[in-house]
Design a protein around this motif. Structure first.
Motif, PDB file in Angstrom:
ATOM      1  N   UNK A 166       0.970  -1.088  -0.052  1.00  0.00           N
ATOM      2  CA  UNK A 166      -0.001   0.089  -0.082  1.00  0.00           C
ATOM      3  C   UNK A 166       1.087   1.167   0.107  1.00  0.00           C
ATOM      4  N   UNK A 167       0.530   2.317  -0.691  1.00  0.00           N
ATOM      5  CA  UNK A 167       1.006   3.663  -0.703  1.00  0.00           C
ATOM      6  C   UNK A 167       0.059   4.543  -0.232  1.00  0.00           C
ATOM      7  N   UNK A 168       0.511   5.515   0.581  1.00  0.00           N
ATOM      8  CA  UNK A 168      -0.414   6.714   1.070  1.00  0.00           C
ATOM      9  C   UNK A 168       0.484   7.918   1.138  1.00  0.00           C
ATOM     10  N   UNK A 169      -0.332   8.973   0.900  1.00  0.00           N
ATOM     11  CA  UNK A 169      -0.047  10.398   0.894  1.00  0.00           C
ATOM     12  C   UNK A 169      -0.745  11.235   1.768  1.00  0.00           C
ATOM     13  N   UNK A 170      -0.279  11.834   2.910  1.00  0.00           N
ATOM     14  CA  UNK A 170      -1.169  12.550   3.849  1.00  0.00           C
ATOM     15  C   UNK A 170      -0.534  13.873   4.057  1.00  0.00           C
ATOM     16  N   UNK A 171      -1.428  14.891   4.374  1.00  0.00           N
ATOM     17  CA  UNK A 171      -0.964  16.210   4.781  1.00  0.00           C
ATOM     18  C   UNK A 171      -1.904  16.579   5.913  1.00  0.00           C
ATOM     19  N   UNK A 172      -1.038  17.175   6.961  1.00  0.00           N
ATOM     20  CA  UNK A 172      -1.931  17.706   8.201  1.00  0.00           C
ATOM     21  C   UNK A 172      -1.149  19.217   8.657  1.00  0.00           C
ATOM     22  N   UNK A 173      -2.037  20.047   9.190  1.00  0.00           N
ATOM     23  CA  UNK A 173      -1.915  21.442   9.567  1.00  0.00           C
ATOM     24  C   UNK A 173      -0.529  21.456  10.328  1.00  0.00           C
ATOM     25  N   UNK A 174       0.315  22.386   9.914  1.00  0.00           N
ATOM     26  CA  UNK A 174       1.732  22.499  10.822  1.00  0.00           C
ATOM     27  C   UNK A 174       2.740  21.442  10.756  1.00  0.00           C
ATOM     28  N   UNK A 175       2.379  20.529   9.622  1.00  0.00           N
ATOM     29  CA  UNK A 175       3.268  19.072   9.634  1.00  0.00           C
ATOM     30  C   UNK A 175       3.819  19.109   7.950  1.00  0.00           C
ATOM     31  N   UNK A 176       4.841  18.402   7.961  1.00  0.00           N
ATOM     32  CA  UNK A 176       5.115  18.224   6.393  1.00  0.00           C
ATOM     33  C   UNK A 176       4.401  17.130   5.707  1.00  0.00           C
ATOM     34  N   UNK A 177       4.232  17.453   4.743  1.00  0.00           N
ATOM     35  CA  UNK A 177       3.225  16.214   3.886  1.00  0.00           C
ATOM     36  C   UNK A 177       4.041  14.939   3.967  1.00  0.00           C
ATOM     37  N   UNK A 178       3.544  13.749   4.000  1.00  0.00           N
ATOM     38  CA  UNK A 178       4.296  12.701   4.449  1.00  0.00           C
ATOM     39  C   UNK A 178       3.764  11.441   3.322  1.00  0.00           C
ATOM     40  N   UNK A 179       4.763  10.832   3.029  1.00  0.00           N
ATOM     41  CA  UNK A 179       4.611   9.527   2.132  1.00  0.00           C
ATOM     42  C   UNK A 179       4.688   8.152   2.991  1.00  0.00           C
ATOM     43  N   UNK A 180       3.568   7.203   2.915  1.00  0.00           N
ATOM     44  CA  UNK A 180       3.763   6.130   3.540  1.00  0.00           C
ATOM     45  C   UNK A 180       3.935   4.950   2.631  1.00  0.00           C
ATOM     46  N   UNK A 181       4.518   3.857   3.128  1.00  0.00           N
ATOM     47  CA  UNK A 181       4.750   2.531   2.251  1.00  0.00           C
ATOM     48  C   UNK A 181       4.626   1.471   2.929  1.00  0.00           C
ATOM     49  N   UNK A 182       3.885   0.530   2.586  1.00  0.00           N
ATOM     50  CA  UNK A 182       3.956  -0.959   3.486  1.00  0.00           C
ATOM     51  C   UNK A 182       4.029  -1.778   2.442  1.00  0.00           C
ATOM     52  N   UNK A 183       4.781  -2.955   2.743  1.00  0.00           N
ATOM     53  CA  UNK A 183       5.082  -4.378   1.885  1.00  0.00           C
ATOM     54  C   UNK A 183       5.129  -5.404   2.793  1.00  0.00           C
ATOM     55  N   UNK A 184       4.051  -6.415   2.784  1.00  0.00           N
ATOM     56  CA  UNK A 184       3.993  -7.366   3.921  1.00  0.00           C
ATOM     57  C   UNK A 184       3.235  -8.753   3.347  1.00  0.00           C
ATOM     58  N   UNK A 185       3.523  -9.771   4.002  1.00  0.00           N
ATOM     59  CA  UNK A 185       2.890 -10.959   3.633  1.00  0.00           C
ATOM     60  C   UNK A 185       2.489 -11.772   4.648  1.00  0.00           C
ATOM     61  N   UNK A 186       1.487 -12.501   4.583  1.00  0.00           N
ATOM     62  CA  UNK A 186       0.991 -13.210   5.768  1.00  0.00           C
ATOM     63  C   UNK A 186       0.094 -14.473   5.566  1.00  0.00           C
ATOM     64  N   UNK A 187      -0.735 -14.941   6.487  1.00  0.00           N
ATOM     65  CA  UNK A 187      -1.734 -16.100   6.401  1.00  0.00           C
ATOM     66  C   UNK A 187      -3.019 -15.698   6.798  1.00  0.00           C
ATOM     67  N   UNK A 188      -4.045 -16.305   6.302  1.00  0.00           N
ATOM     68  CA  UNK A 188      -5.531 -16.156   6.609  1.00  0.00           C
ATOM     69  C   UNK A 188      -6.049 -17.336   7.018  1.00  0.00           C
ATOM     70  N   UNK A 189      -6.587 -17.552   8.006  1.00  0.00           N
ATOM     71  CA  UNK A 189      -7.295 -18.760   8.273  1.00  0.00           C
ATOM     72  C   UNK A 189      -8.894 -18.547   8.634  1.00  0.00           C
ATOM     73  N   UNK A 190      -9.592 -19.445   8.209  1.00  0.00           N
ATOM     74  CA  UNK A 190     -11.158 -19.434   8.453  1.00  0.00           C
ATOM     75  C   UNK A 190     -11.296 -20.375   9.568  1.00  0.00           C
ATOM     76  N   UNK A 191     -11.988 -19.829  10.766  1.00  0.00           N
ATOM     77  CA  UNK A 191     -12.091 -20.352  11.744  1.00  0.00           C
ATOM     78  C   UNK A 191     -13.817 -20.625  12.287  1.00  0.00           C
ATOM     79  N   UNK A 192     -14.422 -20.305  11.277  1.00  0.00           N
ATOM     80  CA  UNK A 192     -16.074 -20.612  11.272  1.00  0.00           C
ATOM     81  C   UNK A 192     -16.294 -20.371   9.878  1.00  0.00           C
ATOM     82  N   UNK A 193     -17.828 -20.814   9.515  1.00  0.00           N
ATOM     83  CA  UNK A 193     -18.121 -20.352   8.303  1.00  0.00           C
ATOM     84  C   UNK A 193     -17.809 -19.356   7.436  1.00  0.00           C
TER      85      UNK A 193
END
Length: 253
Positions: free
Chosen positions: A174-201
């Motif tokens: 995911x890539x994100x860009x944000x701006x807030x009052x009195x703060x520098x504009x910021x870019x975020x990035x995440x790269x990750x892998x994982x597992x998902x389990x179905x514990x009920x229907x």
């Protein structure tokens, strides 16, 4: 009377072990010594291809880094098998509070099979209040609290996964860009892998780990990243079943 001078090394705390030094280093690398705008959506989503047309999804997730962490609830609705809308909120204690609205677009043509792959893309915007302000010299000219800083941003991302009946493996970015009052504009990035389990229907849990990055005019930060979440989804509208093909009329004499 003779005074005996005791060395500070004998009375001071014991030296940190290697694991303690590592934890201290990771804590120091967190973006506490720089200013930045808040992310719109900090946790991931899990494996793609979870809900279908007419289904409502209610979930929540938390993520790290962050002190003490971040995350929040979300709701999704399947408009089509390939498209859903999502609304949610993202919080971090005394750091930020934002809401977001987005869409998710899924490609999973063989999802009726136990073994199948899926792809998705996400796009959304959000707004609220918050961010981190750091000033190395006191007093600072900007003494506003995080609740006094309006914030706005957007995100775009995607994921790929493969489902093995009751569990799935996936990777997401995911890539994100944000701006807030009195703060520098910021870019975020995440790269990750994982597992998902179905514990009920219709109940899934997911967890992932990877890398988190932050960039703005004050510098760059890279840290390990993990998140965990839960999703519950159910049918709101009945799915229309395709009519079975009629058998040809057979006549015998």
């Amino acid at each position: 009377m003779t005074r005996v001078r005791v060395s500070p090394q004998l009375t001071g705390p014991p030296s940190r072990s290697a694991p303690s030094r590592l934890l201290f280093l990771l804590a120091a690398l967190l973006p506490a010594c720089m200013s930045y705008g808040p992310p719109v959506r900090s946790p991931g989503y899990g494996a793609p291809g979870r809900i279908r047309q007419g289904q409502l999804e209610i979930g929540g997730s938390v993520a790290h880094p962050g002190n003490p962490g971040s995350g929040g609830p979300f709701i999704g609705y399947g408009v089509r098998d390939w498209a859903s809308i999502e609304v949610g909120a993202d919080f971090s204690y005394r750091q930020w509070a934002l809401g977001y609205l987005g869409g998710r677009f899924t490609y999973a043509p063989k999802r009726d099979r136990k073994l199948h792959g899926a792809l998705d893309g996400e796009l959304g915007v959000g707004g609220g209040a918050g961010g981190q302000f750091y000033c190395p010299q006191e007093p600072c000219a900007d003494a506003r609290r995080w609740t006094d800083r309006a914030a706005l941003g957007g995100y775009v991302g995607g994921g790929a996964g493969y489902h093995f009946s009751f569990f799935a493996l996936y990777a997401r970015g995911r890539f994100q860009a944000t701006a807030a009052e009195g703060l520098p504009s910021t870019l975020f990035g995440t790269l990750h892998g994982g597992m998902q389990f179905r514990i009920a229907r219709h109940v899934d849990i997911f967890a992932s780990g990877g890398l988190f990055g932050l960039h703005n005019s004050e510098g760059n930060v890279y840290n390990p990243y993990w998140d965990v979440g839960l999703s519950v989804y159910f049918d709101v509208l009945r799915r229309k079943q395709r009519p079975a093909a009629r058998a040809p009329l057979r006549m015998s004499f």
